[in-house]
Write an enzyme that holds these catalytic residues in place. Structure first.
Site, PDB file in Angstrom:
ATOM      1  N   TYR A 201      -3.388  11.607   3.511  1.00 19.18           N
ATOM      2  CA  TYR A 201      -3.250  11.270   4.933  1.00 19.18           C
ATOM      3  C   TYR A 201      -3.671  12.435   5.821  1.00 19.18           C
ATOM      4  O   TYR A 201      -3.132  13.521   5.750  1.00 19.18           O
ATOM      5  CB  TYR A 201      -1.814  10.837   5.261  1.00 19.18           C
TER       6      TYR A 201
ATOM      7  N   HIS B 213      -1.306   5.651  -5.962  1.00 24.39           N
ATOM      8  CA  HIS B 213      -1.710   5.014  -4.712  1.00 24.39           C
ATOM      9  C   HIS B 213      -2.488   3.696  -4.871  1.00 24.39           C
ATOM     10  O   HIS B 213      -2.216   2.717  -4.181  1.00 24.39           O
ATOM     11  CB  HIS B 213      -2.551   6.018  -3.922  1.00 24.39           C
ATOM     12  N   ARG B 214      -3.500   3.714  -5.743  1.00 27.00           N
ATOM     13  CA  ARG B 214      -4.314   2.500  -5.985  1.00 27.00           C
ATOM     14  C   ARG B 214      -4.766   2.502  -7.423  1.00 27.00           C
ATOM     15  O   ARG B 214      -5.136   3.552  -7.939  1.00 27.00           O
ATOM     16  CB  ARG B 214      -5.572   2.498  -5.098  1.00 27.00           C
TER      17      ARG B 214
ATOM     18  N   GLN C  73       4.304  -0.652  -3.606  1.00 26.91           N
ATOM     19  CA  GLN C  73       4.015  -0.753  -2.169  1.00 26.91           C
ATOM     20  C   GLN C  73       2.731  -1.566  -1.974  1.00 26.91           C
ATOM     21  O   GLN C  73       1.698  -1.244  -2.547  1.00 26.91           O
ATOM     22  CB  GLN C  73       3.862   0.652  -1.573  1.00 26.91           C
TER      23      GLN C  73
ATOM     24  N   GLY D  83       4.255   2.080  10.568  1.00 28.68           N
ATOM     25  CA  GLY D  83       3.250   3.119  10.782  1.00 28.68           C
ATOM     26  C   GLY D  83       3.143   3.590  12.213  1.00 28.68           C
ATOM     27  O   GLY D  83       2.212   4.300  12.553  1.00 28.68           O
TER      28      GLY D  83
ATOM     29  N   ARG E 108       8.798   2.724  19.899  1.00 32.13           N
ATOM     30  CA  ARG E 108       8.586   1.630  18.941  1.00 32.13           C
ATOM     31  C   ARG E 108       9.390   1.867  17.652  1.00 32.13           C
ATOM     32  O   ARG E 108       9.874   0.922  17.034  1.00 32.13           O
ATOM     33  CB  ARG E 108       7.088   1.475  18.635  1.00 32.13           C
TER      34      ARG E 108
HETATM   35  N1  LIG Z   1      -0.030   2.114   0.003  1.00 32.95           N
HETATM   36  C1  LIG Z   1      -1.119   1.931   0.719  1.00 32.95           C
HETATM   37  O1  LIG Z   1      -2.204   1.638   0.199  1.00 32.95           O
HETATM   38  C2  LIG Z   1      -1.021   2.099   2.204  1.00 32.95           C
HETATM   39  C3  LIG Z   1      -2.116   1.732   3.031  1.00 32.95           C
HETATM   40  C4  LIG Z   1      -1.986   1.897   4.414  1.00 32.95           C
HETATM   41  C5  LIG Z   1      -0.790   2.401   4.945  1.00 32.95           C
HETATM   42  N2  LIG Z   1       0.240   2.762   4.122  1.00 32.95           N
HETATM   43  C6  LIG Z   1       1.534   3.268   4.666  1.00 32.95           C
HETATM   44  O2  LIG Z   1       2.082   2.255   5.489  1.00 32.95           O
HETATM   45  C7  LIG Z   1       2.333   2.763   6.806  1.00 32.95           C
HETATM   46  C8  LIG Z   1       2.148   1.648   7.812  1.00 32.95           C
HETATM   47  O3  LIG Z   1       0.875   1.058   7.689  1.00 32.95           O
HETATM   48  P1  LIG Z   1      -0.180   0.972   8.889  1.00 32.95           P
HETATM   49  O4  LIG Z   1      -0.046   2.136   9.754  1.00 32.95           O
HETATM   50  O5  LIG Z   1      -1.495   0.659   8.286  1.00 32.95           O
HETATM   51  O6  LIG Z   1       0.237  -0.360   9.647  1.00 32.95           O
HETATM   52  P2  LIG Z   1       1.321  -0.802  10.783  1.00 32.95           P
HETATM   53  O7  LIG Z   1       2.606  -0.119  10.598  1.00 32.95           O
HETATM   54  O8  LIG Z   1       1.271  -2.272  10.768  1.00 32.95           O
HETATM   55  O9  LIG Z   1       0.628  -0.364  12.163  1.00 32.95           O
HETATM   56  C9  LIG Z   1       0.731   0.894  12.717  1.00 32.95           C
HETATM   57  C10 LIG Z   1      -0.378   1.057  13.740  1.00 32.95           C
HETATM   58  O10 LIG Z   1      -0.254   0.046  14.743  1.00 32.95           O
HETATM   59  C11 LIG Z   1      -0.142   0.671  16.016  1.00 32.95           C
HETATM   60  N3  LIG Z   1       0.801  -0.101  16.843  1.00 32.95           N
HETATM   61  C12 LIG Z   1       1.906  -0.755  16.441  1.00 32.95           C
HETATM   62  N4  LIG Z   1       2.498  -1.364  17.481  1.00 32.95           N
HETATM   63  C13 LIG Z   1       1.755  -1.083  18.556  1.00 32.95           C
HETATM   64  C14 LIG Z   1       1.842  -1.443  19.934  1.00 32.95           C
HETATM   65  N5  LIG Z   1       2.819  -2.219  20.403  1.00 32.95           N
HETATM   66  N6  LIG Z   1       0.907  -0.974  20.769  1.00 32.95           N
HETATM   67  C15 LIG Z   1      -0.090  -0.182  20.316  1.00 32.95           C
HETATM   68  N7  LIG Z   1      -0.226   0.204  19.018  1.00 32.95           N
HETATM   69  C16 LIG Z   1       0.674  -0.261  18.155  1.00 32.95           C
HETATM   70  C17 LIG Z   1       0.388   2.062  15.752  1.00 32.95           C
HETATM   71  O11 LIG Z   1       0.010   2.919  16.814  1.00 32.95           O
HETATM   72  P3  LIG Z   1       1.145   3.884  17.476  1.00 32.95           P
HETATM   73  O12 LIG Z   1       1.298   5.012  16.512  1.00 32.95           O
HETATM   74  O13 LIG Z   1       0.526   4.280  18.769  1.00 32.95           O
HETATM   75  O14 LIG Z   1       2.377   3.077  17.631  1.00 32.95           O
HETATM   76  C18 LIG Z   1      -0.307   2.398  14.450  1.00 32.95           C
HETATM   77  O15 LIG Z   1      -1.638   2.818  14.678  1.00 32.95           O
HETATM   78  C19 LIG Z   1       1.409   3.975   6.946  1.00 32.95           C
HETATM   79  O16 LIG Z   1       1.890   4.937   7.853  1.00 32.95           O
HETATM   80  C20 LIG Z   1       1.428   4.515   5.523  1.00 32.95           C
HETATM   81  O17 LIG Z   1       2.594   5.303   5.340  1.00 32.95           O
HETATM   82  C21 LIG Z   1       0.133   2.601   2.765  1.00 32.95           C
END
Ligand SMILES: NC(=O)c1ccc[n+]([C@@H]2O[C@H](COP(=O)([O-])OP(=O)(O)OC[C@H]3O[C@@H](n4cnc5c(N)ncnc54)[C@H](OP(=O)(O)O)[C@@H]3O)[C@@H](O)[C@H]2O)c1
Length: 323
Positions: free
Chosen positions: A59, A130-131, A182, A285, A291
């Site tokens: 990350y 991870h994958r 995950q 995330g 939020r």
């Molecule tokens: N295992 C894997 O392969 C894998 C892959 C991807 C991610 N992950 C993990 O999962 C976590 C979450 O996944 P994710 O970040 O992809 O998805 P998420 O939690 O669905 O979305 C987070 C993103 O959406 C934005 N967001 C959410 N609500 C918002 C709103 N009301 N207005 C504007 N922006 C908004 C956030 O921006 P703001 O920060 O501005 O709120 C952030 O960029 C990651 O941090 C990571 O730890 C794991």
């Protein structure tokens, strides 16, 4: 009871995903602003009883862990209050090869050393692979896991984005249980539910979720964690240039339910995931302190969400009726 609790890991119901912290995805140094933003996120999480944190060595090219580590270095008392999870096994493209996966013993051991150094931590609570690496030799990977366990560098192990066969193969070479899988699951990414609904139905051919995966994890007490759980903000206020008709309807339904229940939109989106009996642990995330606090509403929403509300959200997001 959550599967992680059954394994003696006292994690929170929600996890703060740390992929958004640590500045840009490049090798530029961390800035004061990057660290301040991480501090604000960690503070908001702890104030909302979110004590589990999800990292990965990749990350922000290691800077998400580094920013978090600066906080732990200056507040070492925080470590025991936290459950810290990180991941390894994805490698960026370099001069020798394109982006790839690597579950070799050498890579896993050196990745964990790098993670611990960046985090200013002596141990990880959980390490995820991870994958899936097509070249995985389960016995070699198991050797790395056993060495990390014996040295005390990692307490528990799990996987990410794996199907039941892959989990079973790795598990067969291990002396201890894999505790986490995950996966991408949300009100926007519905394959995890559709897969079960479309058994014996031709429409299921396009579902991208392994058959029986949810049930496999439930049966083996493997904690399901949902990445992408906030649907990238699609139904909770983020402005998207274009939404489909079903996305618009879902957005309106989320808003309506949030108003009726006097809760946040994040609470509805995550509460929908958590209402499922698999005890899914959402990884959120967002880096916005406001939020992060809103997300905690999901615990109560999940307890109170009716079947009718759950199905209304599901069918609305699917954009078509159930078979
Ligand atoms: N295992 C894997 O392969 C894998 C892959 C991807 C991610 N992950 C993990 O999962 C976590 C979450 O996944 P994710 O970040 O992809 O998805 P998420 O939690 O669905 O979305 C987070 C993103 O959406 C934005 N967001 C959410 N609500 C918002 C709103 N009301 N207005 C504007 N922006 C908004 C956030 O921006 P703001 O920060 O501005 O709120 C952030 O960029 C990651 O941090 C990571 O730890 C794991």
């Amino acid at each position: 009871m959550m599967p992680l609790e059954k394994r003696g890991i006292s994690s929170s119901r929600l996890i703060l995903g740390c992929m958004g912290y640590g500045g840009d995805w490049d090798n530029s140094p961390l800035t004061k602003e990057d660290i301040r933003k991480t501090e604000a996120g960690v503070e908001a999480a702890l104030a909302s009883d979110i004590t589990m944190f999800d990292h990965a060595d990749i990350y922000r090219m290691g800077k998400a862990e580094e920013a978090f580590g600066t906080i732990l270095a200056s507040n070492p008392q925080l470590r025991e209050k936290m459950v810290i999870q990180s991941k390894c096994g994805i490698r960026f493209a370099d001069s020798s090869a394109p982006g790839r996966y690597d579950f070799s013993k050498n890579h896993i051991l050196s990745s964990v050393d790098g993670t611990l150094k960046r985090l200013s931590a002596e141990y990880l609570d959980v390490l995820l692979l991870h994958r899936p690496d097509p070249l995985m030799d389960a016995f070699e990977t198991a050797e790395a896991i056993s060495e990390l366990k014996k040295s005390g560098k990692v307490r528990h192990f799990g996987v990410s984005n794996m199907n039941p066969g892959q989990v079973q193969l790795l598990q067969s070479a291990l002396d201890e249980p894999l505790v986490v899988n995950q996966l991408e699951m949300s009100l926007d990414k519905l394959d995890w539910v559709d897969q079960g609904v479309y058994v014996n139905h031709a429409d299921g051919s396009e579902v991208s979720f392994a058959a029986g995966l949810l049930e496999y994890c439930m049966l083996h007490h493997i904690q399901l964690q949902a990445w992408g759980s906030l649907a990238n903000g699609k139904f909770s206020g983020r402005k998207f240039p274009e939404l489909s008709e079903s996305e618009m309807k879902t957005l309106q339904l989320v808003e309506q339910l949030a108003a009726e229940k006097n809760t946040s939109r994040e609470g509805i989106v995550l509460g929908w995931l958590m209402r499922h009996p698999a005890n899914i642990q959402p990884v959120i995330g967002t880096t916005s302190p406001e939020r992060i606090k809103n997300c905690q509403d999901a615990i109560q929403v999940a307890q109170e969400m009716t079947r009718e509300e759950w199905y209304s959200l599901y069918v609305s997001s699917r954009g078509r009726n159930l078979p």
